[in-house]
Design an enzyme around this catalytic site. Structure first.
Site, short mmCIF file in Angstrom:
data_model
loop_
_atom_site.label_atom_id
_atom_site.label_comp_id
_atom_site.label_asym_id
_atom_site.label_seq_id
_atom_site.Cartn_x
_atom_site.Cartn_y
_atom_site.Cartn_z
N GLU A 39 0.83 -0.98 0.00
CA GLU A 39 -0.19 -0.21 0.50
C GLU A 39 0.35 1.33 -0.05
OE1 GLU A 39 -2.35 1.51 3.41
OE2 GLU A 39 -1.12 1.33 4.92
N ASN A 40 1.92 1.52 0.32
CA ASN A 40 3.06 2.22 0.18
C ASN A 40 4.10 2.18 -0.63
OD1 ASN A 40 2.30 1.64 3.36
ND2 ASN A 40 1.94 3.66 3.21
N ASN A 67 -5.50 1.71 4.01
CA ASN A 67 -6.09 2.57 3.37
C ASN A 67 -5.52 2.80 2.22
OD1 ASN A 67 -3.80 2.26 5.86
ND2 ASN A 67 -4.12 4.67 5.91
N HIS A 68 -4.44 2.96 2.40
CA HIS A 68 -3.53 4.09 0.75
C HIS A 68 -3.74 3.06 -0.18
CE1 HIS A 68 -1.35 6.74 3.13
NE2 HIS A 68 -1.30 6.00 4.29
N HIS A 153 -5.41 -4.93 7.77
CA HIS A 153 -4.96 -3.98 8.20
C HIS A 153 -5.51 -2.89 8.89
CE1 HIS A 153 -2.09 -1.29 5.97
NE2 HIS A 153 -2.93 -0.39 5.66
N HIS A 180 3.28 -0.32 9.96
CA HIS A 180 5.09 -0.61 9.96
C HIS A 180 5.93 -0.79 11.20
CE1 HIS A 180 4.02 2.26 6.27
NE2 HIS A 180 3.05 1.16 6.54
#
Ligand SMILES: [Fe+2]
Ligand SMILES: [Fe+2]
Length: 273
Positions: A39-40, A67-68, A153, A180
């Site tokens: 996602e990042n 969420n990203h 998540h 993270h």
């Protein structure tokens, strides 16, 4: 079976760590299935089609989000044609893409991968517990799926532990992502499901959650507009969990944390050496 799950890839350091290390690990550990949260992966925000293809080519069987998911607008379009890319299953009806899929792995196994997002301290979404229950009912472990991996998540460890025990005996692995930071609570639950509250990230750990420290610190000191958060520039570390499952039941037999790279104390499944 041998499963590897890696946490959120953050920017180029995370991508490079995966691209450089994963092909060798797949061979060395004879992995049946690799799932990575991406996602990042695009500059810290979302994923592009080119990066998605790059991570799959490096040896991932599936990529999960969070969420990203939609930080890169192209994801809304290409996710429809990429069955190995999953966004949270409890997004509202009509959201592009899918939240669960039965993946054919390179080793010939069929692995159900589910991505779900928690609701505590996160955007309100549909009930994550009911959403995962529905997916597991249509694709039971040991009957339709050789293994089941659920990426939760979420921010709160309470919600992730509750999900782990709720699914205990019905999934091979329930693993958290999003914070993270890797937790040290990896274990096999009484019913046979492997669990870890957070897989950590694949990225530069000499940073604040993968992003360069200066601006991240400044935001706590001053409440004025600053610059964009950018991923760290140092070497990336891989972080996640390795799971060995029973071929007949699909449940976990043993687990180990995986941390390979600078900054964190290294560890890996020594029972596969
Ligand atoms: Fe993340
Ligand atoms: Fe997240």
């Amino acid at each position: 079976m041998r499963l590897l799950f890696l946490g959120d890839i953050v920017g180029r350091p995370g991508r490079n760590a995966v691209i450089e290390r994963l092909p060798g690990l797949r061979d060395r550990w004879r992995l049946d299935c690799v799932v990575i949260n991406g996602e990042n992966s695009a500059g810290g925000f979302g994923i592009t089609e080119a990066i998605c293809d790059e991570i799959l080519a490096a040896g991932a069987d599936a990529i999960t989000l969070g969420n990203h998911s939609w930080d890169q607008r192209e994801t809304l379009v290409f996710i429809e044609r990429q069955p190995r890319l999953l966004r949270p299953v409890n997004f509202p009806p009509g959201t592009p893409g899918r939240g669960a899929n039965l993946i054919d792995t390179r080793s010939g196994a069929r692995v159900l991968v589910v991505n779900v997002m928690g609701r505590l301290y996160m955007d309100p979404l549909d009930d994550p517990f009911a959403a995962v229950d529905r997916e597991l009912e249509t694709c039971p472990l040991g009957q339709v799926a050789d293994a089941i991996i659920v990426d939760v998540h979420a921010e709160a460890t309470s919600e992730k532990e509750a999900m782990g025990y709720h699914l205990d005996g019905r999934a091979s692995l329930v693993v958290g992502t999003h914070t993270h930071v890797p937790t040290a609570d990896h274990r096999v639950l009484p019913g046979g499901t492997a669990y870890m509250s957070d897989a950590g990230m694949c990225g530069d750990y000499d940073s604040v959650l993968g992003m360069q420290k200066e601006e991240a610190i400044r935001r706590f000191l001053q409440k004025t507009p600053g610059t964009r958060l950018e991923p760290g520039l140092g070497e990336g570390t891989l972080s996640g969990i390795a799971v060995e499952t029973d071929d007949r039941t699909g449940l976990a037999r043993r687990v180990a944390a995986v941390r390979l790279g600078p900054n964190l104390e290294e560890t890996w499944p020594r029972f596969w050496d």
